[in-house]
Write an enzyme that holds these catalytic residues in place. Structure first.
Site, PDB file in Angstrom:
ATOM      1  N   HIS A 142       0.347  -6.193  -3.502  1.00  0.00           N
ATOM      2  CA  HIS A 142      -0.602  -5.098  -3.246  1.00  0.00           C
ATOM      3  C   HIS A 142      -0.723  -4.257  -4.510  1.00  0.00           C
ATOM      4  O   HIS A 142       0.274  -3.980  -5.174  1.00  0.00           O
ATOM      5  CB  HIS A 142      -0.083  -4.207  -2.108  1.00  0.00           C
ATOM      6  CG  HIS A 142       0.163  -4.944  -0.828  1.00  0.00           C
ATOM      7  ND1 HIS A 142       1.382  -5.511  -0.532  1.00  0.00           N
ATOM      8  CD2 HIS A 142      -0.649  -5.197   0.220  1.00  0.00           C
ATOM      9  CE1 HIS A 142       1.312  -6.101   0.658  1.00  0.00           C
ATOM     10  NE2 HIS A 142       0.092  -5.932   1.142  1.00  0.00           N
ATOM     11  N   TYR A 171       7.614  -9.618   3.147  1.00  0.00           N
ATOM     12  CA  TYR A 171       7.533  -9.555   4.604  1.00  0.00           C
ATOM     13  C   TYR A 171       7.824 -10.939   5.158  1.00  0.00           C
ATOM     14  O   TYR A 171       6.974 -11.815   5.191  1.00  0.00           O
ATOM     15  CB  TYR A 171       6.166  -8.969   5.002  1.00  0.00           C
ATOM     16  CG  TYR A 171       6.000  -7.657   4.258  1.00  0.00           C
ATOM     17  CD1 TYR A 171       6.688  -6.525   4.680  1.00  0.00           C
ATOM     18  CD2 TYR A 171       5.282  -7.589   3.071  1.00  0.00           C
ATOM     19  CE1 TYR A 171       6.646  -5.353   3.957  1.00  0.00           C
ATOM     20  CE2 TYR A 171       5.220  -6.414   2.334  1.00  0.00           C
ATOM     21  CZ  TYR A 171       5.913  -5.302   2.786  1.00  0.00           C
ATOM     22  OH  TYR A 171       5.883  -4.140   2.051  1.00  0.00           O
ATOM     23  N   ASP A 228       3.724  -6.393  -7.576  1.00  0.00           N
ATOM     24  CA  ASP A 228       3.610  -6.484  -6.123  1.00  0.00           C
ATOM     25  C   ASP A 228       2.268  -7.134  -5.745  1.00  0.00           C
ATOM     26  O   ASP A 228       1.281  -6.987  -6.465  1.00  0.00           O
ATOM     27  CB  ASP A 228       3.673  -5.072  -5.524  1.00  0.00           C
ATOM     28  CG  ASP A 228       3.950  -5.097  -4.040  1.00  0.00           C
ATOM     29  OD1 ASP A 228       5.131  -5.065  -3.675  1.00  0.00           O
ATOM     30  OD2 ASP A 228       2.987  -5.161  -3.250  1.00  0.00           O
ATOM     31  N   ASP A 265       6.490 -10.137  -2.111  1.00  0.00           N
ATOM     32  CA  ASP A 265       5.294 -10.423  -1.305  1.00  0.00           C
ATOM     33  C   ASP A 265       4.227 -11.284  -1.975  1.00  0.00           C
ATOM     34  O   ASP A 265       3.302 -11.720  -1.293  1.00  0.00           O
ATOM     35  CB  ASP A 265       4.726  -9.169  -0.602  1.00  0.00           C
ATOM     36  CG  ASP A 265       4.291  -8.074  -1.529  1.00  0.00           C
ATOM     37  OD1 ASP A 265       4.328  -8.272  -2.744  1.00  0.00           O
ATOM     38  OD2 ASP A 265       3.892  -7.001  -1.007  1.00  0.00           O
ATOM     39  N   HIS A 290       2.326   3.165  -3.345  1.00  0.00           N
ATOM     40  CA  HIS A 290       1.079   3.592  -2.686  1.00  0.00           C
ATOM     41  C   HIS A 290       1.032   5.090  -2.440  1.00  0.00           C
ATOM     42  O   HIS A 290       0.049   5.586  -1.879  1.00  0.00           O
ATOM     43  CB  HIS A 290       0.892   2.866  -1.348  1.00  0.00           C
ATOM     44  CG  HIS A 290       0.815   1.369  -1.474  1.00  0.00           C
ATOM     45  ND1 HIS A 290      -0.108   0.750  -2.292  1.00  0.00           N
ATOM     46  CD2 HIS A 290       1.539   0.381  -0.900  1.00  0.00           C
ATOM     47  CE1 HIS A 290       0.056  -0.569  -2.202  1.00  0.00           C
ATOM     48  NE2 HIS A 290       1.052  -0.815  -1.374  1.00  0.00           N
TER      49      HIS A 290
HETATM   50 ZN   LIG Z   1       3.304  -5.105  -1.396  1.00  0.00          ZN
END
Ligand SMILES: [Zn+2]
Length: 350
Positions: free
Chosen positions: A158, A288, A156, A245, A120
């Site tokens: 995200h 997470y 991922d 994740d 990110h």
């Molecule tokens: Zn992620």
């Protein structure tokens, strides 16, 4: 031949304190791997923190200066990402690890394991727990070290907005991301129509996966899009990033992958890399919940062919309170039609 695992203890200092990102995962991982290090199947390789020159290949001088300025007062880069004392050095250790992994891969190793994937962070921004983008520095370093074409597969949950932005106009680095649909998850980027710009048009591939997507949805996306693109782009270096994740027990996301799916995915990417004779650097970091490190070890078991798994009871997906039990296969099928349509003329997808 042992599989190299690049480890720098400094990586474990990448910590935000009370925060969903858990740096201790990296030292746990090191412990879980110990029996395989002892029996000679995994070889620990040390790495150096990245130099400023390496960072500057991707990040602006102003941004690097800003990070160091913020470190002095634990200032924020974004709402969820702050620069605590020591984190810039830890981030440099992470980047140095990925660079070392690339060197080993270009030096003749088929698969190199490392931790990372801070996707990110962009040229001049840091967010989503990411300060410096190790994936992008690694890809850039590969190009500067003899690779002609690098493919990044970001699995991922995200979307990797930082990596995407950095290479959006490049045709030498193909960025492909499978992620939870951007309308439903941070960073809200990575729609199917975002396919690159200028010379890089068609060299960014976004495959949004609907919430509750399961292993079989990923298998379909690999068959219809990922594999054809790998074969047609024919990279000489592959970097996969993304941790655990997409697992159905993840606390921050709503995807539905299982441990079995992670292992399959690691293996599928390794097979594709072999098929085009490209080495693979594998960088997990996310996840997470307590499934994080067991998930990484599943991916790595697939990628290396060595059983690195640790016992983990993931519970049954069916009846899991977070999932409605409905299948989203059809929606994903339609999405893959859209992905194929947007990339027509550049890649022939199935
Ligand atoms: Zn992620």
């Amino acid at each position: 031949m042992p599989v190299p695992f690049v480890y720098n203890p400094g990586m474990a200092n990448y910590d935000f304190g009370k925060h969903p990102f858990r740096a201790a995962n990296v030292s746990d991982l090191r412990e879980y791997l110990q029996p395989h290090i002892d029996d000679g199947s995994i070889d620990v390789v040390a790495s150096e923190p990245a130099s400023d020159d390496l960072l500057l290949a991707v990040h602006s001088p102003d941004y690097i200066e800003k990070v160091l300025r913020l470190e002095k007062r634990s200032g924020h880069l974004s709402m969820d990402t702050w620069v605590a004392p020591g984190t810039p050095d830890a981030a440099k250790a992470v980047v140095g690890g990925a660079v070392k992994a690339v060197d080993l891969a270009l030096g003749g190793e088929d698969v190199v394991l490392c931790t990372g994937g801070f996707h990110h962070a962009g040229v001049d921004y840091g967010e989503g727990f990411c300060i410096y983008n190790d994936v992008a520095v690694a890809a850039d370093h590969a190009l500067g070290s003899g690779a002609r074409k690098v493919m990044i597969i970001d699995t991922d949950a995200h979307q990797g907005n930082g990596t995407m932005d950095i290479f959006y106009r490049s045709m030498d680095v193909l960025f492909l991301s499978l992620h939870q649909h951007p309308r439903t998850l941070y960073p809200g980027r990575g729609f199917a129509h975002e396919t690159g710009d200028g010379d890089g048009t068609g060299f960014t591939v976004n495959i949004p996966m609907f919430p509750f997507s399961r292993d079989q949805d990923y298998e379909m996306a690999f068959e219809r899009a990922v594999r054809p693109i790998v074969e047609q782009f024919d990279p000489d270096m592959m970097i996969r990033n993304g941790g655990a994740d997409p697992h159905y027990r993840d606390q921050l996301t709503a995807l539905g992958m299982s441990m079995t799916g992670f292992r399959w995915m690691g293996g599928a990417i390794r097979e594709m890399a072999k098929g085009v004779d490209a080495p693979l650097v594998d960088l997990p970091i996310s996840g997470y919940g307590d499934h994080a490190v067991p998930g990484w070890l599943q991916i790595w078991s697939g990628a290396t062919g060595i059983d690195l798994t640790v016992p983990f009871d993931e519970g049954a997906y069916e009846g899991h309170p977070r999932f409605p039990g409905e299948l989203v296969h059809e929606e994903n099928e339609k999405m893959l039609d859209e992905v194929a349509e947007n990339l027509k003329g550049r890649w022939d997808l199935l």
